[in-house]
Design an enzyme around this catalytic site. Sequence first.
Site, mmCIF file in Angstrom:
data_model
loop_
_atom_site.group_PDB
_atom_site.id
_atom_site.type_symbol
_atom_site.label_atom_id
_atom_site.label_comp_id
_atom_site.label_asym_id
_atom_site.label_seq_id
_atom_site.Cartn_x
_atom_site.Cartn_y
_atom_site.Cartn_z
ATOM 1 N N ASP A 177 14.940 -18.791 23.412
ATOM 2 C CA ASP A 177 14.539 -19.788 22.080
ATOM 3 C C ASP A 177 13.187 -20.691 22.395
ATOM 4 O O ASP A 177 13.424 -21.317 23.900
ATOM 5 C CB ASP A 177 15.990 -20.833 22.942
ATOM 6 C CG ASP A 177 17.391 -20.168 22.773
ATOM 7 O OD1 ASP A 177 17.762 -18.886 21.792
ATOM 8 O OD2 ASP A 177 18.545 -20.294 23.807
HETATM 9 N N1 URA Z 1 19.480 -16.838 27.117
HETATM 10 C C1 URA Z 1 19.731 -17.629 26.021
HETATM 11 O O1 URA Z 1 20.277 -18.342 25.933
HETATM 12 N N2 URA Z 1 18.371 -18.132 24.899
HETATM 13 C C2 URA Z 1 17.303 -17.855 26.405
HETATM 14 O O2 URA Z 1 16.046 -17.893 25.433
HETATM 15 C C3 URA Z 1 17.478 -16.907 26.190
HETATM 16 C C4 URA Z 1 18.682 -15.929 26.593
#
Ligand code: URA
Length: 235
Positions: free
Chosen positions: A102
């Site tokens: 993310d």
């Molecule tokens: N889980 C998440 O919530 N975000 C990420 O970027 C990776 C794993």
Amino acid sequence: MKLVKLIANLGYGSRKEIAAMFREGRITDAQGEVLYADDKVGHDAIRIDGEPLDPPAGMTLMLHKPIGYTCSTKDPGRVIYDLLPLRFRARSPLLSSVGRLDRDTSGLLLMTDDGALLHRIVSPKAKLAKVYEVTLAQDLRGDEGEVFASGTLMLESENTPLAPAALEVHDARHAALTVTEGRYHQVRRMFAAVGNHVDALHRSRIGGLSLGDLPAGKWRMLDAADLNALFGGAA
Ligand code: URA
């Protein structure tokens, strides 16, 4: 493969631009002898402005993704490709991220132009462990490790339970979570499912590969030993 195509595929320019670079004498061999577009030399023998070429297709790198960057080519904001040489965006085959982190997650991100390798890493069959360092908005209540390890936790709007995941508690608000799947926003949703909120998320490891001392925003090429560590689980 013809030299113009070989070099254009590495993103150094269009075929027209590479042809012009040959005419300008910018493309040489290792001894500085000017090469011509119809010469028969291998990738390793070629220099552009005296510099060796980027690796050929089959290139894999690790990036220490900082917070604030998206794993997209189209996002109007900061994207991970901004952290790499501009020409990497123009490579053929394309260089893409292995899964995604993310925008608000930092840490280890792999990128490759090798489709078979990418599938091998993300394949559920590989069950590669991904370790996330988590900072929480509220204190852990105590049963999270058990819930995550149960193999029965169902995330909202999904119809198969999560595979067992391991929680290592550092203190009330800090823990490391090891998962083998890569579902959408998985870690954040797992903590939401147990009534908490992830304030900060950082991926420190995939398989046996970790960031080492690579600073945020920096990248490095992976070699055979790194790939071995990735799949072998070595430290
Ligand atoms: N889980 C998440 O919530 N975000 C990420 O970027 C990776 C794993």
